[in-house]
Design an enzyme around this catalytic site. Structure first.
Site, PDB file in Angstrom:
ATOM      1  N   GLY A  31     -53.807  70.869  40.516  1.00  0.00           N
ATOM      2  CA  GLY A  31     -52.699  70.987  42.045  1.00  0.00           C
ATOM      3  C   GLY A  31     -50.828  70.995  41.474  1.00  0.00           C
ATOM      4  O   GLY A  31     -50.785  70.832  40.722  1.00  0.00           O
ATOM      5  N   TYR A  32     -50.361  71.543  42.866  1.00  0.00           N
ATOM      6  CA  TYR A  32     -48.667  71.523  42.824  1.00  0.00           C
ATOM      7  C   TYR A  32     -48.779  72.501  41.801  1.00  0.00           C
ATOM      8  O   TYR A  32     -47.993  72.851  41.009  1.00  0.00           O
ATOM      9  CB  TYR A  32     -48.458  70.712  42.431  1.00  0.00           C
ATOM     10  CG  TYR A  32     -46.662  70.270  42.939  1.00  0.00           C
ATOM     11  CD1 TYR A  32     -46.822  69.687  44.525  1.00  0.00           C
ATOM     12  CD2 TYR A  32     -45.977  69.945  42.573  1.00  0.00           C
ATOM     13  CE1 TYR A  32     -45.469  70.544  45.239  1.00  0.00           C
ATOM     14  CE2 TYR A  32     -44.777  70.418  42.799  1.00  0.00           C
ATOM     15  CZ  TYR A  32     -44.259  70.082  44.358  1.00  0.00           C
ATOM     16  OH  TYR A  32     -43.392  70.434  44.844  1.00  0.00           O
ATOM     17  N   GLU A  35     -45.648  78.813  37.836  1.00  0.00           N
ATOM     18  CA  GLU A  35     -46.410  80.274  37.923  1.00  0.00           C
ATOM     19  C   GLU A  35     -46.789  80.080  36.424  1.00  0.00           C
ATOM     20  O   GLU A  35     -47.729  81.053  36.125  1.00  0.00           O
ATOM     21  CB  GLU A  35     -44.810  80.383  37.191  1.00  0.00           C
ATOM     22  CG  GLU A  35     -45.371  82.223  36.282  1.00  0.00           C
ATOM     23  CD  GLU A  35     -46.060  83.750  36.964  1.00  0.00           C
ATOM     24  OE1 GLU A  35     -45.565  82.718  38.207  1.00  0.00           O
ATOM     25  OE2 GLU A  35     -46.508  83.765  37.064  1.00  0.00           O
ATOM     26  N   HIS A  37     -50.210  77.723  35.537  1.00  0.00           N
ATOM     27  CA  HIS A  37     -50.749  77.723  36.363  1.00  0.00           C
ATOM     28  C   HIS A  37     -51.940  78.707  37.078  1.00  0.00           C
ATOM     29  O   HIS A  37     -52.845  79.549  36.779  1.00  0.00           O
ATOM     30  CB  HIS A  37     -51.291  76.388  37.781  1.00  0.00           C
ATOM     31  CG  HIS A  37     -51.106  75.172  37.226  1.00  0.00           C
ATOM     32  ND1 HIS A  37     -50.159  74.845  38.082  1.00  0.00           N
ATOM     33  CD2 HIS A  37     -51.410  74.450  36.755  1.00  0.00           C
ATOM     34  CE1 HIS A  37     -49.734  73.407  37.396  1.00  0.00           C
ATOM     35  NE2 HIS A  37     -50.704  73.221  37.213  1.00  0.00           N
ATOM     36  N   LYS A 149     -50.083  73.966  26.796  1.00  0.00           N
ATOM     37  CA  LYS A 149     -48.423  73.557  27.065  1.00  0.00           C
ATOM     38  C   LYS A 149     -49.410  71.889  26.913  1.00  0.00           C
ATOM     39  O   LYS A 149     -48.323  71.138  25.911  1.00  0.00           O
ATOM     40  CB  LYS A 149     -48.259  72.965  28.856  1.00  0.00           C
ATOM     41  CG  LYS A 149     -47.386  72.006  29.277  1.00  0.00           C
ATOM     42  CD  LYS A 149     -46.314  71.884  28.975  1.00  0.00           C
ATOM     43  CE  LYS A 149     -45.739  70.593  29.789  1.00  0.00           C
ATOM     44  NZ  LYS A 149     -46.251  69.645  30.801  1.00  0.00           N
ATOM     45  N   ASP A 150     -50.516  71.446  27.292  1.00  0.00           N
ATOM     46  CA  ASP A 150     -50.982  70.774  27.134  1.00  0.00           C
ATOM     47  C   ASP A 150     -51.881  70.134  25.244  1.00  0.00           C
ATOM     48  O   ASP A 150     -53.091  70.221  25.709  1.00  0.00           O
ATOM     49  CB  ASP A 150     -51.963  70.239  28.315  1.00  0.00           C
ATOM     50  CG  ASP A 150     -51.019  69.361  28.796  1.00  0.00           C
ATOM     51  OD1 ASP A 150     -50.411  68.716  29.892  1.00  0.00           O
ATOM     52  OD2 ASP A 150     -51.431  70.411  30.613  1.00  0.00           O
TER      53      ASP A 150
END
Ligand code: PAF
Length: 281
Positions: A31-32, A35, A37, A149-150
């Protein structure tokens, strides 16, 4: 777009979609949404007929003293963004349904999780692989999209998928950056103006590494030294957790930059631990 909270309802729905011949794309999130995601949702839409986005702040991937309690949440805003981006279903289960009180079964991927993030966060990946395996079981995706990114997470989940024989194609989508280069992250909201400006130090360091490689430098030691200097010049109070040079697939350290080398780093900037990475060659 429909929001589903019940595990059994989601299981029934994904079974029905598969029976109708629909290709399911899964975008797991905590969540949260930003862009970054939304770019994963767009990527999933290209690869599947139906896109399920999950929102679940997964407690098992947070270690003691990490930011689980203050992890930012905005379910209403997230649902609106997913709808606007063309997601078909939001699966937002309750923690007690995902992890019943006496829950004691975990999925662990060995080796790949003992390095990089796994050193400072020894139980993190066990939480990630467990929740993603559960989400695969519940939503039965054909493809699942994760962000570069991860990077270590993506490599670990690719291996878990293969090792456990899930019929799921893993897509790794590129990192989305702010205009100054800072990788988008839900944790960026913790920064005040000055800290936010200095947070770009990770990107500056990666960019200088890439430039050195382009100019012919292959020594990990020299590049590392320059990256430390760039970080400290941009954010003098930064605490570098690690700067690592590894093979893209195996996560094994390399001594010289070769094709497929990824540089990853974790740096604490004004109390917020950030990670970033870049393929150098
Ligand atoms: O990358 C994340 O947001 C999380 O680690 C994931 C994959 C949604 C699992 O909780």
């Amino acid at each position: 777009m429909k929001v589903i909270r019940s595990v059994s309802k989601m299981q029934r729905l994904s079974r029905d979609l598969t029976a109708k011949g629909k290709k399911i794309g899964l975008v797991p999130t905590m969540g949260y949404l930003h862009e970054g995601h939304l770019s994963l949702i767009r990527r999933a839409k290209k690869a599947a007929d139906v896109v399920i986005v999950t929102i679940f702040v997964n407690p098992t991937q947070f270690g003691p003293g990490e930011d689980l309690a203050k992890y930012p949440r905005d379910e209403k805003g997230d649902i609106a963004k997913i709808k606007a981006t063309g997601g078909d279903y939001v699966f937002s289960p309750r923690a007690k349904d995902v992890y019943p009180e006496d829950f004691c079964t975990y999925v662990t991927t060995e080796e790949l999780t003992k390095t990089l993030e796994g050193v400072s966060r020894p139980t993190h990946f066990r939480g990630v692989t467990t929740i993603v395996a559960k989400l695969f079981n519940i939503t039965r995706p054909d493809v699942a999209v994760f962000g570069m990114k991860d990077y270590q997470q993506a490599v670990v989940l690719k291996r878990m998928t293969r090792d456990l024989g899930y019929p799921v194609k893993i897509i790794i989508a590129p990192t989305v950056r702010e205009p100054d280069g800072l990788a988008m992250s839900s944790r960026n909201r913790y920064f005040d103006d000055r800290a936010r400006w200095e947070a770009v130090c990770l990107y500056y360091a990666l960019r200088s590494a890439k430039e050195m490689v382009k100019a012919g430098q292959t020594s990990v030691v020299r590049i590392n030294k320059e990256m430390v200097a760039v970080i400290m010049a941009t954010c003098p109070t930064a605490r570098i957790d690690y700067i690592a040079f590894t093979d893209f697939k195996t996560l094994k350290p390399v001594r010289r930059i070769v094709r497929g080398t990824v540089c990853s780093l974790a740096v604490e900037v004004h109390g917020v631990r950030l990670i970033d990475n870049m393929k150098l060659a």
